[in-house]
Design an enzyme around this catalytic site. Structure first.
Site, PDB file in Angstrom:
ATOM      1  N   CYS A 281      -3.589 -39.491  19.935  1.00 45.07           N
ATOM      2  CA  CYS A 281      -2.282 -39.595  19.280  1.00 45.07           C
ATOM      3  C   CYS A 281      -1.339 -38.459  19.657  1.00 45.07           C
ATOM      4  O   CYS A 281      -0.153 -38.510  19.343  1.00 45.07           O
ATOM      5  CB  CYS A 281      -2.449 -39.618  17.764  1.00 45.07           C
ATOM      6  SG  CYS A 281      -3.773 -40.713  17.202  1.00 45.07           S
ATOM      7  N   HIS A 434       2.354 -35.782  11.224  1.00 43.15           N
ATOM      8  CA  HIS A 434       1.579 -36.857  11.850  1.00 43.15           C
ATOM      9  C   HIS A 434       1.578 -38.055  10.908  1.00 43.15           C
ATOM     10  O   HIS A 434       1.817 -39.176  11.332  1.00 43.15           O
ATOM     11  CB  HIS A 434       0.161 -36.367  12.143  1.00 43.15           C
ATOM     12  CG  HIS A 434      -0.721 -37.390  12.759  1.00 43.15           C
ATOM     13  ND1 HIS A 434      -0.499 -37.896  14.023  1.00 43.15           N
ATOM     14  CD2 HIS A 434      -1.828 -38.022  12.293  1.00 43.15           C
ATOM     15  CE1 HIS A 434      -1.434 -38.781  14.317  1.00 43.15           C
ATOM     16  NE2 HIS A 434      -2.245 -38.881  13.277  1.00 43.15           N
ATOM     17  N   HIS A 472       2.348 -46.480  14.050  1.00 47.27           N
ATOM     18  CA  HIS A 472       1.689 -45.485  14.901  1.00 47.27           C
ATOM     19  C   HIS A 472       1.665 -46.026  16.325  1.00 47.27           C
ATOM     20  O   HIS A 472       0.866 -46.902  16.651  1.00 47.27           O
ATOM     21  CB  HIS A 472       0.274 -45.229  14.387  1.00 47.27           C
ATOM     22  CG  HIS A 472      -0.378 -44.023  14.980  1.00 47.27           C
ATOM     23  ND1 HIS A 472       0.032 -43.461  16.175  1.00 47.27           N
ATOM     24  CD2 HIS A 472      -1.419 -43.252  14.551  1.00 47.27           C
ATOM     25  CE1 HIS A 472      -0.722 -42.422  16.448  1.00 47.27           C
ATOM     26  NE2 HIS A 472      -1.610 -42.265  15.477  1.00 47.27           N
TER      27      HIS A 472
END
Length: 632
Positions: A281, A434, A472
């Site tokens: 990520c 995040h 995401h």
């Protein structure tokens, strides 16, 4: 003197819309915009989604009737809102209510003796199973007798428990904007994002390329899963299982380095640094770190930093889903105590949640060293002081968090305080979290911020979480965060997390300001872009506002140098305005230089000191100094 990496342009695409000139940011905070910005956003999204097109000097609908800009929201507002941000997965990806799969089936004869059927001779398996007795009926047909059970797989469908994603705006089709040649969706998005970023700079790109040596330009980009669409690795792994042939392109186009290669080969024509690294990520930040380090060291003067991921496929979703990482219908129903799921609110950072929501997108940032940015009259959108990357050490579970993110965040905060001072850190900094929307993340990430706030005497530390709106996007997720940070710097609007009703009780929020509504804020100077990736891939970037960046540069450059810069900046801003107006009307003019301007290798000029390449004004210096002269 260490060069300061300046952000001079940013472009891309995600579920909120186009990145350049903050269109995606404005879609997210739409209700806080003034009327001019609101109309501008609706017009830009309407053309992006092909609800209206620009034809012969006017906007027209699909019937060819003229539409005034002032009427766009009234006529198409509902469709624009419904077709952006997180929503139910649309059928151009796959049917989540009837997802194809192979159902196993064991067949027995009705009389318990044998199974008999006929088929084409060419369709017989090789080698033929020993228990099959085959009799030829004619030149093309055979009869098969099987005296045992027969196990087969046949096409079936299932109700997918994961139904929402942050998809590119409905109707947006980058494949139709250039000769895409059956390229995977992620690479199509890369071409769009790279063009958008380059044009957003307002600088003639040929001039940029020839302002430095060819080897002082770098492209830093990657995806994580590779291109998992039918045209890439997805088709490669599925084709033979379905009885189809693998194409000659699927493997090559599926590699996770292809976004770098496409930008170099088809957009910029760069012969400079080509760099690709994946960090789950944190992939965008990993590549940003490499670019920042190269600019600081003087190896690179112009950096194209990018990431793309368009992996809304049944396989990727099932993979994450079986890990328990994605929010599914059952979990959302339990959270809300209802039989009806609100697909807009599946991603709930720091709230009561049950998993993240996958997204797709591509983000590209253009960086220069400070000297070149002033020399060319580039727009200063901000600067990246540094990017820190640290691992978690020994782990019991590869997906579990660890100490690495404490290190990256602590270093970022300490650096910001050292450069900008305690007051700026305490009062004018904010976090782009995040914020993956998992129960574990909300606790562990908020605890990091809580401890740092205590240590550095920060109260009411503002926290925003883009994944609440765009999902995401995996590789470019940190690019989504950077885009939001630049939007906050420009508009002084802090996005709240409107997908939650309240911050969860187990979130360590004592020193944090996490709101459920967007709100006006004071001018911000510092943004912390934070990423906690699978496997211990932690990264945090320290990003400064345009205002703070200029204050820092005023220590390095004279008043006359700034005056010269301001004169050039006016021309840049005029070109930026021109592109923004064109882009809002859907006139993107994608850069796709397939075979254009290829280098004639026979015309290279080579000496012991330098290499000259046709088409580039400056020569490459082969060895300017010996870095190990002290050893000689």
């Amino acid at each position: 003197m260490t060069a300061l990496p300046i952000i001079v342009g940013m472009g891309g695409i995600n579920a909120a819309g186009r990145t350049s000139f903050h269109q995606g940011f404005k879609r997210i905070v739409l209700d806080k915009l003034d009327q001019k910005s609101r109309q501008e956003t609706f017009v830009g999204l309407a053309t992006l989604m092909n609800l209206v097109t620009y034809h012969e000097g006017k906007l027209v609908d699909v019937q060819g009737d003229e539409v005034a800009k002032s009427d766009i929201e009234t006529r198409f507002g509902d469709a624009i809102l419904a077709g952006t941000l997180i929503r139910k997965i649309e059928k151009n990806h796959f049917d989540v209510d009837a997802t194809p799969w192979q159902q196993k089936l064991t067949m027995n004869s009705n009389d318990g003796k044998e199974i008999v059927f006929s088929c084409r001779k060419r369709d017989l398996p090789e080698p033929l199973p020993a228990c099959w007795q085959v009799t030829e009926l004619d030149n093309k047909t055979v009869e098969v007798v099987i005296r045992e059970q027969l196990e087969v797989k046949h096409l079936s469908h299932r109700d997918n428990p994961i139904k929402a994603a942050g998809q590119l705006p409905s109707g947006f089709e980058p494949a139709t904007m250039y000769n895409s040649r059956y390229q995977p969706r992620g690479l199509q998005a890369t071409i769009f994002a790279a063009t958008d970023a380059i044009r957003s700079t307002g600088l003639p790109w040929d001039k940029v390329m020839n302002s430095v040596r060819p080897d002082q330009i770098g492209t830093y980009s990657a995806s994580v899963a590779g291109q998992m669409n039918e045209e890439g690795l997805g088709g490669l792994v599925r084709s033979r299982l379905r009885g189809d042939r693998v194409s000659t392109k699927q493997l090559a186009l599926g590699l996770n380095t292809m976004s770098t290669d496409f930008i170099n080969a088809y957009v910029t024509g760069s012969v400079g640094t080509a760099f690709s690294t994946s960090g789950a990520c944190a992939t965008f930040l990993y590549n940003l770190r490499a670019a920042v380090n190269d600019i600081q060291a003087g190896r690179t003067r112009v950096a194209i930093v990018a990431s793309s991921e368009c992996a809304i496929t049944p396989e990727i979703i099932e993979g994450f889903g079986n890990m328990g990482a994605l929010a599914n219908e059952e979990g959302l129903r339990k959270l809300d105590n209802t039989d009806t799921v609100d697909y807009r609110k599946t991603s709930r950072p720091f709230g009561e949640n049950c998993g993240f929501t996958i997204g797709e997108g591509a983000q590209v940032a253009i960086l220069m060293d400070d000297a070149l940015a002033l020399e060319l009259g580039a727009q200063i959108m901000g600067s990246v002081a540094d990017v820190f990357v640290n691992a978690d050490g020994v782990k019991k579970s590869i997906t579990a968090p660890g100490p690495g993110n404490y290190i990256t965040m602590a270093k970022s905060v300490a650096l910001a305080q050292e450069i900008a001072g305690k007051e700026a850190l305490a009062k004018r900094s904010f976090i782009l979290a995040h914020g993956s929307s998992t129960p574990q993340n909300r606790v562990t990430e908020s605890l990091i911020y809580h401890k740092l706030a205590e240590t550095f005497s920060i109260n009411g530390w503002k926290v925003a979480a883009p994944k609440a709106y765009v999902g995401h996007t995996i590789a470019p997720a940190s690019g989504d965060q950077l885009a939001m940070a630049l939007g906050v710097f420009e508009y002084n609007i802090m996005p709240g997390i409107t997908t939650i009703d309240a911050v969860a009780e187990d979130v360590h929020s004592e020193h944090l300001d996490i709101r459920t509504e967007h709100y006006q804020c004071d001018e911000m100077d510092i943004a912390f872009i934070n990423s906690k990736g699978f496997g211990g891939n932690n990264a945090t970037a320290t990003v400064f506002s345009p205002k703070l960046t200029k204050q820092l540069l005023s220590k390095r450059y004279s008043a006359q140098q700034f005056a010269d810069y301001q004169h050039k900046l006016g021309e840049t801003q005029a070109r930026q305005s021109s592109y923004q107006q064109a882009a809002d009307l859907g006139q993107y003019q994608l850069i796709y230089r397939f075979g254009e301007g290829m280098v004639d290798e026979s015309a290279l000029t080579l000496s012991e000191q330098e290499l000259t390449i046709p088409g580039f004004e400056q020569a490459i210096k082969l060895c300017e100094h010996n870095p190990y002269s002290d050893l000689l």
